[in-house]
Design a protein around this motif. Structure first.
Motif, mmCIF file in Angstrom:
data_model
loop_
_atom_site.group_PDB
_atom_site.id
_atom_site.type_symbol
_atom_site.label_atom_id
_atom_site.label_comp_id
_atom_site.label_asym_id
_atom_site.label_seq_id
_atom_site.Cartn_x
_atom_site.Cartn_y
_atom_site.Cartn_z
ATOM 1 N N LYS A 74 -27.137 33.244 -13.741
ATOM 2 C CA LYS A 74 -26.857 33.133 -12.314
ATOM 3 C C LYS A 74 -27.099 34.449 -11.607
ATOM 4 N N ALA A 75 -26.931 35.557 -12.340
ATOM 5 C CA ALA A 75 -27.140 36.876 -11.757
ATOM 6 C C ALA A 75 -27.316 37.890 -12.876
ATOM 7 N N LEU A 88 -30.565 37.938 -8.203
ATOM 8 C CA LEU A 88 -30.107 36.552 -8.119
ATOM 9 C C LEU A 88 -31.319 35.626 -8.183
ATOM 10 N N ASP A 110 -18.435 33.638 -9.473
ATOM 11 C CA ASP A 110 -19.237 32.541 -8.926
ATOM 12 C C ASP A 110 -19.246 32.511 -7.402
ATOM 13 N N THR A 113 -22.221 34.607 -5.906
ATOM 14 C CA THR A 113 -23.534 33.996 -6.118
ATOM 15 C C THR A 113 -23.681 32.709 -5.304
ATOM 16 N N LYS A 114 -22.616 31.929 -5.224
ATOM 17 C CA LYS A 114 -22.678 30.692 -4.431
ATOM 18 C C LYS A 114 -22.859 30.986 -2.944
ATOM 19 N N GLU A 117 -26.502 31.880 -2.538
ATOM 20 C CA GLU A 117 -27.317 30.669 -2.680
ATOM 21 C C GLU A 117 -27.232 29.802 -1.425
#
Length: 126
Positions: A74-75, A88, A110, A113-114, A117
């Motif tokens: 995810k990263a 990312l 999370d 990153t969310k 995104e």
């Protein structure tokens, strides 16, 4: 791509620099805060280096070597003395987002990153 880096930079004061890298390793957009450029004098050499995007893709390729065991990364987070660098992957859009952040930034969860995104998706979705 310019809108992505501008929106990312304005979304969080701990983000000092943002870049968008395509699958071929081309940096298609990049922007840094003035404070980042002043604090890290050599960064302009990296931003202009034609290999920087290729190296980012190579780092992701290395991380992907263990995805069968751990899933998609995810990263990728690298912690330096005075900042954190984060890659990312955004496979749905065929890009990587590269970020430089304050060393105090909480990015190893999370939520961060969310948020990134969602921001990218809101720009790229028709």
């Amino acid at each position: 791509a310019e809108k992505i880096v501008n929106d990312i930079l304005s979304s969080n004061p701990e983000i000092l620099s943002a870049g968008v890298i395509d699958k071929s390793g081309n940096i298609i957009a990049n922007k840094s805060s003035e404070s980042f450029e002043k604090r890290f004098k050599g960064v302009s050499n990296l931003e202009g280096n034609r290999y920087s995007g290729t190296l980012a893709n190579a780092a992701l390729s290395i991380a992907n070597e263990v995805k069968d065991a751990f899933g998609e990364p995810k990263a990728l987070i690298t912690i330096y003395r005075d900042c954190k660098l984060v890659l990312l992957p955004m496979p749905l859009y065929g890009i990587l987002i590269g970020l430089a952040l304050e060393s105090s930034a909480n990015v190893d969860n999370d939520t961060f990153t969310k948020e990134m995104e969602s921001l990218v998706a809101s720009i790229l979705k028709p």
